[in-house]
Scaffold this motif. Structure first.
Motif, PDB file in Angstrom:
ATOM      1  N   MET B 101      51.293  35.818  24.163  1.00  0.00           N
ATOM      2  CA  MET B 101      50.376  35.833  25.298  1.00  0.00           C
ATOM      3  C   MET B 101      51.587  35.769  26.721  1.00  0.00           C
ATOM      4  SD  MET B 101      47.820  33.090  24.577  1.00  0.00           S
ATOM      5  CE  MET B 101      46.734  33.120  26.181  1.00  0.00           C
ATOM      6  N   GLN B 102      51.746  37.347  26.913  1.00  0.00           N
ATOM      7  CA  GLN B 102      52.841  37.475  28.092  1.00  0.00           C
ATOM      8  C   GLN B 102      52.254  38.541  29.018  1.00  0.00           C
ATOM      9  OE1 GLN B 102      56.574  38.807  26.508  1.00  0.00           O
ATOM     10  NE2 GLN B 102      56.935  37.069  24.998  1.00  0.00           N
ATOM     11  N   ARG B 103      51.107  38.725  29.002  1.00  0.00           N
ATOM     12  CA  ARG B 103      50.482  39.503  30.084  1.00  0.00           C
ATOM     13  C   ARG B 103      50.593  39.202  31.244  1.00  0.00           C
ATOM     14  NH1 ARG B 103      45.283  39.950  28.336  1.00  0.00           N
ATOM     15  NH2 ARG B 103      44.448  38.755  30.213  1.00  0.00           N
ATOM     16  N   ILE B 104      51.183  39.993  32.236  1.00  0.00           N
ATOM     17  CA  ILE B 104      51.504  39.965  33.699  1.00  0.00           C
ATOM     18  C   ILE B 104      50.518  40.754  34.625  1.00  0.00           C
ATOM     19  CG2 ILE B 104      53.033  39.562  35.674  1.00  0.00           C
ATOM     20  CD1 ILE B 104      55.085  39.316  33.211  1.00  0.00           C
ATOM     21  N   GLU B 105      49.740  40.562  35.618  1.00  0.00           N
ATOM     22  CA  GLU B 105      49.092  41.532  36.338  1.00  0.00           C
ATOM     23  C   GLU B 105      49.219  41.045  37.743  1.00  0.00           C
ATOM     24  OE1 GLU B 105      45.329  42.174  33.113  1.00  0.00           O
ATOM     25  OE2 GLU B 105      45.320  40.549  34.800  1.00  0.00           O
ATOM     26  N   VAL B 106      49.325  42.226  38.780  1.00  0.00           N
ATOM     27  CA  VAL B 106      49.601  41.992  40.049  1.00  0.00           C
ATOM     28  C   VAL B 106      48.305  42.325  40.673  1.00  0.00           C
ATOM     29  CG1 VAL B 106      50.933  42.661  42.219  1.00  0.00           C
ATOM     30  CG2 VAL B 106      52.112  42.075  39.955  1.00  0.00           C
ATOM     31  N   ASP B 107      47.602  41.774  41.344  1.00  0.00           N
ATOM     32  CA  ASP B 107      46.450  41.977  42.207  1.00  0.00           C
ATOM     33  C   ASP B 107      46.967  42.210  43.554  1.00  0.00           C
ATOM     34  OD1 ASP B 107      44.125  41.910  43.574  1.00  0.00           O
ATOM     35  OD2 ASP B 107      43.202  40.546  42.118  1.00  0.00           O
ATOM     36  N   ARG B 108      46.910  43.485  44.016  1.00  0.00           N
ATOM     37  CA  ARG B 108      47.724  43.830  45.362  1.00  0.00           C
ATOM     38  C   ARG B 108      46.329  43.478  46.417  1.00  0.00           C
ATOM     39  NH1 ARG B 108      51.276  48.805  45.392  1.00  0.00           N
ATOM     40  NH2 ARG B 108      51.997  48.964  43.069  1.00  0.00           N
ATOM     41  N   GLU B 109      45.179  43.677  46.059  1.00  0.00           N
ATOM     42  CA  GLU B 109      43.923  43.004  46.794  1.00  0.00           C
ATOM     43  C   GLU B 109      44.076  41.761  47.448  1.00  0.00           C
ATOM     44  OE1 GLU B 109      41.589  45.048  48.240  1.00  0.00           O
ATOM     45  OE2 GLU B 109      42.588  46.645  47.699  1.00  0.00           O
ATOM     46  N   ARG B 110      44.295  40.773  46.503  1.00  0.00           N
ATOM     47  CA  ARG B 110      44.104  39.529  46.854  1.00  0.00           C
ATOM     48  C   ARG B 110      45.671  39.047  46.775  1.00  0.00           C
ATOM     49  NH1 ARG B 110      42.705  37.485  41.963  1.00  0.00           N
ATOM     50  NH2 ARG B 110      42.014  35.490  42.702  1.00  0.00           N
ATOM     51  N   MET B 111      46.706  39.853  46.635  1.00  0.00           N
ATOM     52  CA  MET B 111      47.960  39.538  46.596  1.00  0.00           C
ATOM     53  C   MET B 111      48.659  38.173  45.854  1.00  0.00           C
ATOM     54  SD  MET B 111      49.516  41.741  48.433  1.00  0.00           S
ATOM     55  CE  MET B 111      51.259  41.218  49.026  1.00  0.00           C
ATOM     56  N   VAL B 112      47.951  38.228  44.732  1.00  0.00           N
ATOM     57  CA  VAL B 112      48.609  37.216  43.656  1.00  0.00           C
ATOM     58  C   VAL B 112      48.980  37.908  42.731  1.00  0.00           C
ATOM     59  CG1 VAL B 112      46.953  35.324  44.454  1.00  0.00           C
ATOM     60  CG2 VAL B 112      46.107  37.085  42.741  1.00  0.00           C
ATOM     61  N   VAL B 113      50.069  37.102  41.590  1.00  0.00           N
ATOM     62  CA  VAL B 113      50.430  37.532  40.466  1.00  0.00           C
ATOM     63  C   VAL B 113      49.622  36.851  39.395  1.00  0.00           C
ATOM     64  CG1 VAL B 113      52.559  36.619  40.576  1.00  0.00           C
ATOM     65  CG2 VAL B 113      52.104  38.198  38.851  1.00  0.00           C
ATOM     66  N   ARG B 114      49.141  37.298  38.341  1.00  0.00           N
ATOM     67  CA  ARG B 114      48.453  36.563  37.297  1.00  0.00           C
ATOM     68  C   ARG B 114      49.376  36.553  36.137  1.00  0.00           C
ATOM     69  NH1 ARG B 114      42.201  36.720  35.592  1.00  0.00           N
ATOM     70  NH2 ARG B 114      42.007  36.321  37.905  1.00  0.00           N
ATOM     71  N   ALA B 115      49.636  35.674  35.498  1.00  0.00           N
ATOM     72  CA  ALA B 115      50.524  35.606  34.458  1.00  0.00           C
ATOM     73  C   ALA B 115      50.004  34.509  33.097  1.00  0.00           C
ATOM     74  CB  ALA B 115      52.057  35.101  34.749  1.00  0.00           C
ATOM     75  N   GLN B 116      50.134  35.145  32.007  1.00  0.00           N
ATOM     76  CA  GLN B 116      49.851  34.295  30.753  1.00  0.00           C
ATOM     77  C   GLN B 116      51.109  33.291  30.467  1.00  0.00           C
ATOM     78  OE1 GLN B 116      48.638  37.059  27.970  1.00  0.00           O
ATOM     79  NE2 GLN B 116      46.505  36.704  28.313  1.00  0.00           N
ATOM     80  N   PRO B 117      50.821  32.064  29.734  1.00  0.00           N
ATOM     81  CA  PRO B 117      51.905  31.198  29.521  1.00  0.00           C
ATOM     82  C   PRO B 117      53.104  31.430  28.855  1.00  0.00           C
ATOM     83  CG  PRO B 117      49.861  30.567  28.408  1.00  0.00           C
ATOM     84  CD  PRO B 117      49.459  31.742  29.345  1.00  0.00           C
ATOM     85  N   GLY B 118      53.071  32.743  27.846  1.00  0.00           N
ATOM     86  CA  GLY B 118      54.145  33.149  27.282  1.00  0.00           C
ATOM     87  C   GLY B 118      55.179  33.881  28.192  1.00  0.00           C
ATOM     88  N   ALA B 119      54.551  34.400  29.367  1.00  0.00           N
ATOM     89  CA  ALA B 119      55.574  35.303  30.157  1.00  0.00           C
ATOM     90  C   ALA B 119      56.697  34.413  30.630  1.00  0.00           C
ATOM     91  CB  ALA B 119      54.866  35.946  31.384  1.00  0.00           C
TER      92      ALA B 119
END
Lengths: 382, 507
Positions: B101-119
């Motif tokens: 579980m290494q998915r990482i996503e950047v949400d430019r609208e909300r200015m947050v980066v979401r990461a799964q625990p394996g990242a």
């Protein structure tokens, strides 16, 4: 190596895990952040520290050899990234030495038969077609006496007429007097012996090589196959200089006129044994630029290059796994926008070719060189 | 156990459950065990290692484990340098390794980066850098390259940027957590798909609850982090002082003016902080050698070029008034890691500390004794008396100082203390020693020093670092830990979530 020596080396690794990742600042995809082929594909103890734990556990008596341990060990491509990164600022764990030792001491019944067969095949003189080189003015030191420079003939060229023609053609164009032990070739060593754990046999071969090149006064040995080059660099005691063929190419494109190649942007796969083992990063890039090609680098490049997946005997022992390793590399190549991947290693070429996605291709730098200098024969494998 | 493995395989797939000897051996110890803290972080093998691939799979595992009272020990991207990533109970539980579980996503609208625990933290930083947003995440004090810890949520605060951006806890905006009863809890910015990237609104800040529980309150399956503006200009300043007292006084003066984004006072041989921020081991070694006999303040500035230049000049004037001497450019020329660190990008730190210690291939480790203070006066007293205690132990045990390994001796001869200041920082003091874990005969010396420091901490009235495993608490505040235990009892009555890690087994 004694058990104590093995433990001493293995204890250098404290499982910090830094060697799982790469050190560049940016990547467009988190999956390009990882580096160890087996660790990133198979997870957990397949990563470098896991392999170091095999040595630690065996030396401490906490682990015993079994099929699982063998599976971990032979999933590693021996790409050398972990050791290289560790030496850059961590703990200097001699991973490759440890892994080669493990491959030596593993019980025979757990050694993959395919690697044993491969070692015997690749390092034996057989199907010798080297006399084809005579047509290009290459001489045999055993006939000519003293020869300053020779081309080292490993099995990837010795029995491969098309590649011999390409190389012979290029050597002729170089204008340099180059010899080759053709009638009685040198033992065609490469890493296959180390992959299979036959270090004793390797030492014997190296002794013969050293003695024969010493007798003929050879000062420089040009290697086409990076795996042969890395073995000779690490194990030979000869005073001769061992250089990759890419260095010759680099000098040629700078001095000898050639045609510019017209093709879309390319990317370059640093072969592990040319890059990390032989520290040759510059010459291939100079050649690519000299041939008029636009190079789009992948994110993992030079000393941070990702192994194509073929090393360590994985290509022959676990071909499906080798393809899985290569698929991540192809993703990265695709992300650069390049359509052609250039490499300078026959094993990279085979594995990347076998796993290439639609619309992308891989080519040997030697073939491009031959083409640029006007070679029209069958050997151009693009 | 065989039955249990079969059930786990049904949940995650057969290839993602490992019971082979190497997998369990490998997950039985980590860098903490090998840091010479084997007594505190012993080698504990799990019965199986499980690689979940999604939140529903984690729910399934949690439900199964609860039903059979099977301890669960989660591991994020790799080794964790505080509390460790190894089971708190030997041969009793399963380790969850999140590397699928290494998915990482950047949400430019909300200015947050979401990461799964394996990242890993590095992966997050690399991705955000590539996007060139003008913003970046900050993982305050979270260990570096290979290590990311959303599952147990690290709340560290060290390094320069942390003094301004806050601790790890300040950077989290929200999380998704699988509780012990199998329910999924979403907090803060993840409570609703359109929720803003704030850590909390009016009401209790549940996002902060699991910090430092190390899986004891639940398993984090995703986490969102705030993004901070990338500073236009960053510069560090290093000033030496004749005495520790003059350095501390100078630091007070800087604090009163509210200059500098972060500053640290370090006693002789101030290698710890230097290495935390070093980009490469040569930088750390250079720093150590340069600071063997001096007291030092390190600080950084960031912002617009004009602001940085003004603050640096002002600070030099203040520091020089107390006898400070600015380190010459040649001495700080290679400290590129510190500038990088002040800029707030993720860096690897502690693995490099080990590397620098060990020189070539000798094995070694560090021993840490430190704590958190509620006043700078207490810290100053701790630093002053602590150094004397350390020197006394060394005098009584010359073998400790005369270790044949030259690099080892270099570090062993310099106890280190520092205090820090800045936006969110408490005063913190730390004394770090080196031991050679391959040489068990060194441990008594370390034990002697540790015992004296523990006594000193109690006498001064400070909170030692370290939690759980040696029955310490977060803050040594009994009421605080009692409340934490009440919460634990409510949400994990059978105590199957990470027993023996943040919450001692005896509890």
């Amino acid at each position: 190596m004694t058990r104590e020596e093995l433990l001493d080396k293995a204890l250098s690794c404290n499982r910090c895990g830094s060697c799982r990742g790469v050190s560049q600042d940016t990547v467009p995809n988190p999956s390009f952040s990882l580096q160890c082929p087996s660790g990133m594909t198979l997870l957990g103890a397949y990563e470098p520290a896991g392999l170091m734990y095999i040595a630690r556990g065996l030396a401490l008596g906490a682990l015993k050899w079994d099929k699982d341990l063998a599976d971990f060990l032979y999933s590693c491509t021996l790409c050398g990234y972990c050791e290289d990164l560790c030496s850059r600022g961590y703990r200097h764990t001699p991973s490759i030495t440890i892994l080669e030792e493990l491959r030596r001491i593993i019980p025979d019944e757990l050694k993959p038969p395919s690697l044993t067969r491969l070692a015997q095949y690749l390092c034996r003189v057989e199907g010798n077609k080297l006399s084809l080189l005579k047509a290009y003015g290459i001489t045999d030191p055993d006939e000519e006496g003293r020869t300053d420079t020779i081309i080292f003939a490993d099995r990837t060229i010795m029995a491969n007429p098309s590649k011999l023609h390409e190389i012979g053609f290029i050597l002729q164009k170089s204008g340099q007097q180059i010899g080759c032990f053709m009638n009685k070739p040198l033992p065609p060593v490469d890493t296959a012996l180390l992959n299979a754990g036959f270090t004793g046999q390797l030492e014997e071969c190296i002794e013969e090589i050293d003695a024969r090149i010493e007798t003929r006064g050879v000062k420089q040995v040009i290697c086409y196959n990076p795996e042969s080059l890395s073995v000779l660099l690490r194990h030979s005691n000869s005073r001769a200089e061992f250089i990759p063929i890419t260095r010759l190419y680099s000098r040629m494109v700078a001095k000898k006129p050639h045609k510019k190649l017209k093709m879309p942007a390319v990317t370059y796969q640093d072969p592990c044994h040319l890059g990390r083992y032989a520290r040759e990063y510059v010459a291939p890039r100079r050649v690519i630029a000299g041939l008029g090609l636009e190079l789009k680098e992948m994110w993992r490049t030079r000393q941070d290059s990702l192994c194509c997946g073929s090393g360590g005997g994985v290509l022959f022992n676990k071909p499906a796994l080798a393809k899985r390793y290569a698929s991540n590399r192809w993703e990265e190549a695709k992300a650069t926008g390049a359509r052609l991947m250039i490499t300078a290693c026959p094993f990279c070429n085979i594995n990347l070719n076998a796993s290439k996605p639609k619309g992308l291709d891989v080519v040997d730098l030697t073939s491009l060189m031959a083409e640029a200098y006007g070679y029209k024969g069958k050997g151009v494998d693009r | 156990m065989k039955n249990m493995v079969g059930k786990l395989k049904k949940i995650v797939g057969a290839e993602w459950v490992r019971t082979d000897q190497l997998s369990t051996y490998y997950h039985a110890s980590d860098v903490m065990t090998h840091f010479g803290q084997g007594n505190l972080y012993p080698q504990n093998k799990p019965m199986a290692v499980v690689y979940p691939g999604s939140a529903p799979q984690i729910q399934g595992i949690v439900n199964l484990a609860r039903k059979h009272d099977l301890p669960i020990y989660p591991v994020g991207g790799g080794t964790v340098l505080l509390i460790g990533s190894i089971p708190g109970k030997p041969n009793a539980g399963i380790t969850l390794d999140f590397r699928r579980m290494q998915r990482i996503e950047v949400d430019r609208e909300r200015m947050v980066v979401r990461a799964q625990p394996g990242a890993t933290g590095l992966q997050v930083s690399q991705l955000v850098r590539e996007m060139n947003l003008g913003y970046r995440p900050y993982f305050g004090g979270s260990p570096g390259t290979s290590l990311f810890v959303p599952y147990q949520v690290f709340t560290g605060q060290n390094k320069m940027a942390g003094y301004q951006d806050g601790m790890g806890i300040n950077c989290a905006a929200g999380m998704e957590l699988v509780l012990g009863n199998g329910e999924v809890l979403r907090t803060g910015s993840m409570a609703h798909p359109q929720a803003p990237g704030w850590p909390h609104g009016p009401g209790p800040a549940l996002t902060y609850l699991p910090f430092f529980s190390n899986g004891g309150y639940g398993i984090v399956t995703e986490m969102e982090f705030r993004l901070f503006p990338t500073p236009r200009e960053v510069r560090s300043l290093w000033v030496t002082f004749p005495t520790l007292r003059s350095a501390v006084k100078a630091m007070y003066n800087v604090m009163m003016k509210d200059y500098a984004c972060g500053a640290t006072v370090m006693g002789p041989g101030c290698w710890t902080h230097a290495l935390y921020s070093s980009k490469h081991w040569q930088e750390g070694a250079h720093f150590v050698k340069a600071t063997q006999d001096i007291n030092l303040i390190g600080m950084s500035f960031r912002g617009t070029p004009a602001k940085v230049a003004f603050e640096q000049k002002a600070c030099i004037r203040i520091l020089e008034e107390e006898g400070g001497t600015v380190m010459p450019p040649w001495m700080v020329a290679i400290l590129d890691g510190h500038e990088e660190n002040a800029a707030g990008w993720q860096q690897c730190n502690s693995p490099k500390i080990c590397g620098t210690f060990n020189g070539k291939s000798d094995s070694g480790g560090i021993f840490v004794s430190g704590g958190v203070f509620d006043s700078l006066e207490k810290l100053e007293e701790y630093m002053d008396r602590g150094m004397k205690i350390y020197q006394q132990v060394c005098r009584e045990n010359p073998v400790f100082l005369n270790h044949p390994h030259p690099i080892l001796r270099l570090y062993a001869s310099c106890g280190q203390t520092y205090l820090s200041m800045g936006g969110h920082a408490n005063a913190a003091g730390e004394v770090i020693f080196l031991v050679d874990y391959a040489r068990q005969d060194f441990l008594p010396y370390i034990g002697a020093i540790k015992g004296k420091f523990d006594g000193l901490m109690q006498e001064i009235g400070m909170a030692p670092l370290g939690v759980g495993r040696d029955k310490r608490t977060w803050t040594e505040c009994p009421a605080h830990f009692a409340m934490a235990k009440v919460i634990k009892k409510v949400i994990d009555p059978s105590g199957f979530l990470s027993p023996g890690v943040s919450f001692p087994l005896s509890e």
